[in-house]
Design a protein around this motif. Structure first.
Motif, PDB file in Angstrom:
ATOM      1  N   ARG A 130      42.929  73.440  55.805  1.00 21.70           N
ATOM      2  CA  ARG A 130      43.568  73.119  57.089  1.00 21.70           C
ATOM      3  C   ARG A 130      45.090  73.169  57.058  1.00 21.70           C
ATOM      4  O   ARG A 130      45.690  73.757  57.962  1.00 21.70           O
ATOM      5  CB  ARG A 130      43.097  71.765  57.593  1.00 21.70           C
ATOM      6  N   PRO A 131      45.756  72.537  56.070  1.00 24.38           N
ATOM      7  CA  PRO A 131      47.228  72.568  56.092  1.00 24.38           C
ATOM      8  C   PRO A 131      47.811  73.982  55.994  1.00 24.38           C
ATOM      9  O   PRO A 131      48.926  74.222  56.435  1.00 24.38           O
ATOM     10  CB  PRO A 131      47.634  71.739  54.874  1.00 24.38           C
ATOM     11  N   VAL A 132      47.057  74.891  55.423  1.00 22.10           N
ATOM     12  CA  VAL A 132      47.518  76.272  55.300  1.00 22.10           C
ATOM     13  C   VAL A 132      47.152  77.087  56.539  1.00 22.10           C
ATOM     14  O   VAL A 132      47.976  77.835  57.072  1.00 22.10           O
ATOM     15  CB  VAL A 132      46.918  76.933  54.034  1.00 22.10           C
ATOM     16  N   MET A 133      45.931  76.930  57.010  1.00 20.86           N
ATOM     17  CA  MET A 133      45.437  77.792  58.081  1.00 20.86           C
ATOM     18  C   MET A 133      45.954  77.406  59.468  1.00 20.86           C
ATOM     19  O   MET A 133      46.188  78.289  60.294  1.00 20.86           O
ATOM     20  CB  MET A 133      43.903  77.796  58.085  1.00 20.86           C
ATOM     21  N   ILE A 134      46.145  76.150  59.744  1.00 22.55           N
ATOM     22  CA  ILE A 134      46.596  75.745  61.080  1.00 22.55           C
ATOM     23  C   ILE A 134      47.956  76.356  61.420  1.00 22.55           C
ATOM     24  O   ILE A 134      48.116  76.940  62.493  1.00 22.55           O
ATOM     25  CB  ILE A 134      46.560  74.211  61.240  1.00 22.55           C
ATOM     26  N   PRO A 135      48.952  76.272  60.519  1.00 23.86           N
ATOM     27  CA  PRO A 135      50.230  76.927  60.850  1.00 23.86           C
ATOM     28  C   PRO A 135      50.100  78.448  60.998  1.00 23.86           C
ATOM     29  O   PRO A 135      50.759  79.049  61.850  1.00 23.86           O
ATOM     30  CB  PRO A 135      51.149  76.575  59.682  1.00 23.86           C
ATOM     31  N   LEU A 136      49.247  79.074  60.178  1.00 29.04           N
ATOM     32  CA  LEU A 136      49.045  80.523  60.299  1.00 29.04           C
ATOM     33  C   LEU A 136      48.449  80.880  61.655  1.00 29.04           C
ATOM     34  O   LEU A 136      48.885  81.839  62.305  1.00 29.04           O
ATOM     35  CB  LEU A 136      48.149  81.042  59.175  1.00 29.04           C
ATOM     36  N   VAL A 137      47.463  80.122  62.084  1.00 28.07           N
ATOM     37  CA  VAL A 137      46.830  80.388  63.381  1.00 28.07           C
ATOM     38  C   VAL A 137      47.827  80.148  64.512  1.00 28.07           C
ATOM     39  O   VAL A 137      47.911  80.945  65.454  1.00 28.07           O
ATOM     40  CB  VAL A 137      45.561  79.526  63.555  1.00 28.07           C
ATOM     41  N   ASN A 138      48.589  79.072  64.419  1.00 32.76           N
ATOM     42  CA  ASN A 138      49.591  78.800  65.449  1.00 32.76           C
ATOM     43  C   ASN A 138      50.632  79.911  65.514  1.00 32.76           C
ATOM     44  O   ASN A 138      51.042  80.324  66.599  1.00 32.76           O
ATOM     45  CB  ASN A 138      50.256  77.442  65.213  1.00 32.76           C
ATOM     46  N   THR A 139      51.074  80.392  64.354  1.00 34.75           N
ATOM     47  CA  THR A 139      52.028  81.504  64.307  1.00 34.75           C
ATOM     48  C   THR A 139      51.415  82.756  64.911  1.00 34.75           C
ATOM     49  O   THR A 139      52.055  83.468  65.684  1.00 34.75           O
ATOM     50  CB  THR A 139      52.476  81.779  62.855  1.00 34.75           C
ATOM     51  N   LEU A 140      50.166  83.005  64.564  1.00 31.65           N
ATOM     52  CA  LEU A 140      49.456  84.173  65.082  1.00 31.65           C
ATOM     53  C   LEU A 140      49.369  84.138  66.604  1.00 31.65           C
ATOM     54  O   LEU A 140      49.606  85.146  67.281  1.00 31.65           O
ATOM     55  CB  LEU A 140      48.057  84.226  64.462  1.00 31.65           C
ATOM     56  N   LEU A 141      49.065  82.983  67.157  1.00 32.50           N
ATOM     57  CA  LEU A 141      48.924  82.851  68.609  1.00 32.50           C
ATOM     58  C   LEU A 141      50.262  82.942  69.342  1.00 32.50           C
ATOM     59  O   LEU A 141      50.319  83.413  70.474  1.00 32.50           O
ATOM     60  CB  LEU A 141      48.236  81.522  68.950  1.00 32.50           C
ATOM     61  N   ALA A 142      51.328  82.496  68.686  1.00 30.06           N
ATOM     62  CA  ALA A 142      52.631  82.457  69.347  1.00 30.06           C
ATOM     63  C   ALA A 142      53.451  83.739  69.138  1.00 30.06           C
ATOM     64  O   ALA A 142      54.415  83.980  69.861  1.00 30.06           O
ATOM     65  CB  ALA A 142      53.439  81.270  68.834  1.00 30.06           C
ATOM     66  N   GLU A 143      53.059  84.569  68.180  1.00 33.09           N
ATOM     67  CA  GLU A 143      53.852  85.751  67.822  1.00 33.09           C
ATOM     68  C   GLU A 143      53.722  86.848  68.879  1.00 33.09           C
ATOM     69  O   GLU A 143      52.627  87.215  69.271  1.00 33.09           O
ATOM     70  CB  GLU A 143      53.398  86.276  66.454  1.00 33.09           C
ATOM     71  N   ASP A 144      54.881  87.356  69.321  1.00 31.89           N
ATOM     72  CA  ASP A 144      54.892  88.439  70.308  1.00 31.89           C
ATOM     73  C   ASP A 144      55.002  89.820  69.663  1.00 31.89           C
ATOM     74  O   ASP A 144      54.519  90.797  70.222  1.00 31.89           O
ATOM     75  CB  ASP A 144      56.059  88.257  71.281  1.00 31.89           C
ATOM     76  N   ASP A 145      55.612  89.874  68.486  1.00 35.87           N
ATOM     77  CA  ASP A 145      55.790  91.148  67.803  1.00 35.87           C
ATOM     78  C   ASP A 145      54.466  91.602  67.181  1.00 35.87           C
ATOM     79  O   ASP A 145      53.870  90.897  66.361  1.00 35.87           O
ATOM     80  CB  ASP A 145      56.872  91.013  66.722  1.00 35.87           C
ATOM     81  N   LYS A 146      54.012  92.787  67.573  1.00 36.87           N
ATOM     82  CA  LYS A 146      52.714  93.299  67.136  1.00 36.87           C
ATOM     83  C   LYS A 146      52.645  93.451  65.618  1.00 36.87           C
ATOM     84  O   LYS A 146      51.642  93.070  64.996  1.00 36.87           O
ATOM     85  CB  LYS A 146      52.439  94.645  67.810  1.00 36.87           C
ATOM     86  N   ASP A 147      53.689  93.991  65.002  1.00 40.93           N
ATOM     87  CA  ASP A 147      53.687  94.184  63.546  1.00 40.93           C
ATOM     88  C   ASP A 147      53.668  92.856  62.795  1.00 40.93           C
ATOM     89  O   ASP A 147      52.952  92.697  61.810  1.00 40.93           O
ATOM     90  CB  ASP A 147      54.899  95.020  63.111  1.00 40.93           C
ATOM     91  N   ARG A 148      54.459  91.904  63.265  1.00 39.82           N
ATOM     92  CA  ARG A 148      54.490  90.582  62.631  1.00 39.82           C
ATOM     93  C   ARG A 148      53.150  89.880  62.821  1.00 39.82           C
ATOM     94  O   ARG A 148      52.639  89.228  61.912  1.00 39.82           O
ATOM     95  CB  ARG A 148      55.631  89.749  63.227  1.00 39.82           C
ATOM     96  N   ARG A 149      52.550  90.009  64.004  1.00 35.70           N
ATOM     97  CA  ARG A 149      51.247  89.412  64.274  1.00 35.70           C
ATOM     98  C   ARG A 149      50.189  89.996  63.330  1.00 35.70           C
ATOM     99  O   ARG A 149      49.354  89.276  62.793  1.00 35.70           O
ATOM    100  CB  ARG A 149      50.859  89.628  65.736  1.00 35.70           C
TER     101      ARG A 149
END
Length: 82
Positions: free
Chosen positions: A5-24
């Motif tokens: 959880r401590p690793v995956m929650i920030p990754l998922v939040n970043t994934l959902l908030a990221e607008d740049d296709k390559d970064r996503r």
């Protein structure tokens, strides 16, 4: 084993908030890689629990000769998960 959880929650939040296709895509690949790591770590524990539960339910000795009263420690030793 580390909690996922401590690793995956920030990754998922970043994934959902990221607008740049390559970064996503990079974050998505990282998240998939982490999930594979956790899957490899957790699978043996899940198998051990399933074997333990089956042995505890049956209560039969390994040779099938008699019923026996088993506690968790005994089940762990005789269920074949070692």
């Amino acid at each position: 084993a580390k909690s996922w959880r401590p690793v995956m929650i920030p990754l998922v939040n970043t994934l959902l908030a990221e607008d740049d296709k390559d970064r996503r895509m990079a974050v998505f690949i990282e998240a998939c890689s982490k999930l594979k790591e956790y899957e490899n770590v957790e699978a043996p524990s899940i198998l051990e629990m399933a074997l333990w539960k089956g042995k505890l339910k049956s209560g039969w000795s390994n040779d099938g000769a008699k019923r026996q009263a088993l506690d968790r420690g005994e089940c762990r030793c005789v269920c074949g998960s070692n």
